[in-house]
Design a protein around this motif. Structure first.
Motif, short mmCIF file in Angstrom:
data_model
loop_
_atom_site.label_atom_id
_atom_site.label_comp_id
_atom_site.label_asym_id
_atom_site.label_seq_id
_atom_site.Cartn_x
_atom_site.Cartn_y
_atom_site.Cartn_z
N ILE A 64 18.21 8.44 -6.93
CA ILE A 64 16.78 8.54 -6.22
C ILE A 64 16.19 10.07 -6.52
O ILE A 64 16.85 10.91 -6.49
N ILE A 65 15.12 9.86 -6.98
CA ILE A 65 14.48 11.11 -6.87
C ILE A 65 13.53 11.38 -5.68
O ILE A 65 12.71 10.43 -5.43
N VAL A 66 13.60 12.54 -5.13
CA VAL A 66 12.92 12.92 -4.08
C VAL A 66 12.22 14.05 -4.24
O VAL A 66 12.46 15.24 -4.77
N LEU A 67 10.76 14.02 -3.85
CA LEU A 67 9.83 15.35 -3.86
C LEU A 67 9.10 15.41 -2.58
O LEU A 67 8.81 14.28 -1.97
N ILE A 68 9.20 16.54 -2.19
CA ILE A 68 8.75 17.05 -0.80
C ILE A 68 7.75 18.17 -0.98
O ILE A 68 8.22 19.06 -1.56
N CYS A 69 6.48 17.69 -0.86
CA CYS A 69 5.40 18.79 -1.00
C CYS A 69 4.38 18.84 0.08
O CYS A 69 4.70 18.27 1.15
N GLY A 70 3.41 19.38 -0.10
CA GLY A 70 2.24 19.39 0.66
C GLY A 70 1.33 18.25 0.60
O GLY A 70 1.70 17.39 -0.21
N ILE A 71 0.57 18.04 1.63
CA ILE A 71 -0.38 16.86 1.68
C ILE A 71 -1.50 16.94 0.45
O ILE A 71 -2.13 17.81 0.58
N LEU A 72 -1.71 16.00 -0.31
CA LEU A 72 -2.52 15.80 -1.04
C LEU A 72 -2.93 14.17 -1.01
O LEU A 72 -2.16 13.47 -0.63
N CYS A 73 -4.12 13.89 -1.70
CA CYS A 73 -4.59 12.57 -1.57
C CYS A 73 -3.96 11.70 -2.80
O CYS A 73 -4.00 12.34 -3.98
N LEU A 74 -3.49 10.39 -2.59
CA LEU A 74 -3.28 9.56 -3.64
C LEU A 74 -4.37 8.84 -4.06
O LEU A 74 -5.47 8.48 -3.72
N THR A 75 -4.71 9.08 -5.45
CA THR A 75 -5.69 8.46 -6.13
C THR A 75 -5.31 6.96 -6.06
O THR A 75 -4.24 6.19 -6.03
N SER A 76 -6.25 6.13 -5.99
CA SER A 76 -6.31 4.64 -5.66
C SER A 76 -5.70 3.96 -6.98
O SER A 76 -6.07 4.38 -8.10
N LEU A 77 -4.56 3.17 -6.69
CA LEU A 77 -4.09 2.63 -7.68
C LEU A 77 -4.22 1.14 -7.77
O LEU A 77 -3.76 0.46 -8.67
N SER A 78 -5.27 0.58 -6.85
CA SER A 78 -5.37 -0.53 -6.51
C SER A 78 -6.35 -1.34 -7.72
O SER A 78 -6.98 -0.63 -8.14
N THR A 79 -5.98 -2.45 -8.23
CA THR A 79 -6.81 -3.24 -9.25
C THR A 79 -6.81 -4.71 -8.62
O THR A 79 -7.36 -5.47 -9.15
N GLY A 80 -6.41 -5.02 -7.38
CA GLY A 80 -6.39 -6.31 -6.79
C GLY A 80 -7.29 -6.30 -5.60
O GLY A 80 -8.19 -5.66 -5.26
N ALA A 81 -6.80 -7.20 -4.81
CA ALA A 81 -7.57 -7.33 -3.34
C ALA A 81 -7.33 -6.33 -2.34
O ALA A 81 -6.36 -5.61 -2.37
N ASN A 82 -8.28 -6.11 -1.33
CA ASN A 82 -8.26 -4.99 -0.55
C ASN A 82 -8.25 -5.96 0.92
O ASN A 82 -9.19 -6.52 1.04
N VAL A 83 -7.20 -5.66 1.73
CA VAL A 83 -6.91 -6.51 2.77
C VAL A 83 -6.94 -5.61 4.13
O VAL A 83 -5.94 -4.80 4.07
N GLY A 84 -7.87 -5.95 5.01
CA GLY A 84 -7.75 -5.00 6.18
C GLY A 84 -6.70 -5.52 7.17
O GLY A 84 -6.61 -6.75 7.47
N ALA A 137 0.53 -11.28 -0.68
CA ALA A 137 0.35 -10.24 -1.48
C ALA A 137 0.40 -9.87 -2.72
O ALA A 137 1.62 -10.53 -3.19
N GLN A 138 -0.26 -9.58 -3.91
CA GLN A 138 0.01 -9.83 -5.05
C GLN A 138 0.07 -8.36 -5.75
O GLN A 138 -0.49 -7.33 -5.24
N PRO A 139 0.69 -8.15 -6.83
CA PRO A 139 0.71 -6.69 -7.32
C PRO A 139 -0.88 -6.37 -7.46
O PRO A 139 -1.76 -6.96 -8.05
N GLY A 140 -0.99 -4.99 -7.27
CA GLY A 140 -2.45 -4.34 -7.34
C GLY A 140 -3.14 -4.44 -5.98
O GLY A 140 -4.23 -4.16 -5.81
N ASP A 141 -2.66 -5.31 -5.14
CA ASP A 141 -3.60 -5.46 -3.69
C ASP A 141 -3.28 -4.17 -2.94
O ASP A 141 -2.15 -3.45 -2.87
N THR A 142 -4.11 -3.84 -2.11
CA THR A 142 -4.10 -2.83 -0.95
C THR A 142 -4.34 -3.43 0.30
O THR A 142 -5.22 -4.18 0.59
N LEU A 143 -3.37 -3.02 1.25
CA LEU A 143 -3.60 -3.38 2.60
C LEU A 143 -4.09 -1.85 3.24
O LEU A 143 -3.50 -0.88 3.22
N THR A 144 -5.27 -2.31 3.96
CA THR A 144 -5.64 -0.90 4.39
C THR A 144 -5.68 -0.96 6.10
O THR A 144 -6.18 -1.87 6.69
N MET A 145 -5.10 -0.12 6.65
CA MET A 145 -4.82 -0.02 7.97
C MET A 145 -5.99 0.59 8.96
O MET A 145 -6.53 1.62 8.34
#
Length: 179
Positions: free
Chosen positions: A8-28, A42-50
């Motif tokens: 396992i590779i572990v990286l612990i750093c400061g807070i930054l935003c993740l660029t959207s990786l989604s190419t699929g559906a967005n589900v609230g 859910a399919q690859p590329g989908d995003t679940l938004t809390m």
């Protein structure tokens, strides 16, 4: 950094935003049960938004299979807009899943139950999954001799990056890699 198992590779750093990786559906989603239900289809590329708000006492199970090119993403509606409190936890299993932006604040887990675990059962581990831009702050039980981990790694090729861990006062390691 590699763990002593070389898995396992572990990286612990400061807070930054993740660029959207989604190419699929967005589900609230509005609750842990909504996440479980959404992951059934859910399919690859989908995003679940809390949805923004305080999510109290939620046992989130994020289990499914994305791909390296199109992971399934669980993210928050807006940075800092979703607060997980009470006894809320996150369990991840499957392949190529990304949990982005979750904030666990002023709650606690139970003994032997990590706040974030890279497994959902004794035989369902995570592989190539990621926790990013997360916060765990003051997530301590009343009895500070209670031993639980904030993050428990199981499986292979998982990572934690751009996270903020603050004010851990109870017994138990903050992050542990299990072999």
């Amino acid at each position: 950094m590699r763990n002593h198992c070389g898995k396992i590779i572990v990286l612990i750093c400061g807070i930054l935003c993740l660029t959207s990786l989604s190419t699929g559906a967005n589900v609230g989603v509005l609750s842990a049960s909504d996440i479980t239900a959404a992951m059934v289809t859910a399919q690859p590329g989908d995003t679940l938004t809390m949805a923004n708000g305080t999510w109290s006492n939620q046992s989130i199970v994020f289990s499914g299979n994305g791909t390296a090119v199109a992971p399934i993403v669980l993210c928050v509606q807006s940075t800092g807009g979703v607060i997980l409190s009470g006894t809320s936890t996150l369990s991840i299993s499957g392949k190529h899943l990304v949990a982005d932006g979750l904030s666990f604040v002023s709650g606690s887990s139970t003994a032997n139950n990590a706040v974030v675990s890279f497994k959902t059962s004794s035989s369902a581990f995570a592989d190539s999954c990621r926790l990013t831009n997360a916060t765990i702050d003051s997530y301590n039980p009343t009895d500070l001799t209670t031993d639980y981990k904030w993050v428990s790694f199981y499986g292979t090729h998982n990572r934690v990056d751009h996270c903020y861990f603050h004010n851990k006062t109870h017994q138990g390691t903050l992050l542990v890699v299990w072999c």
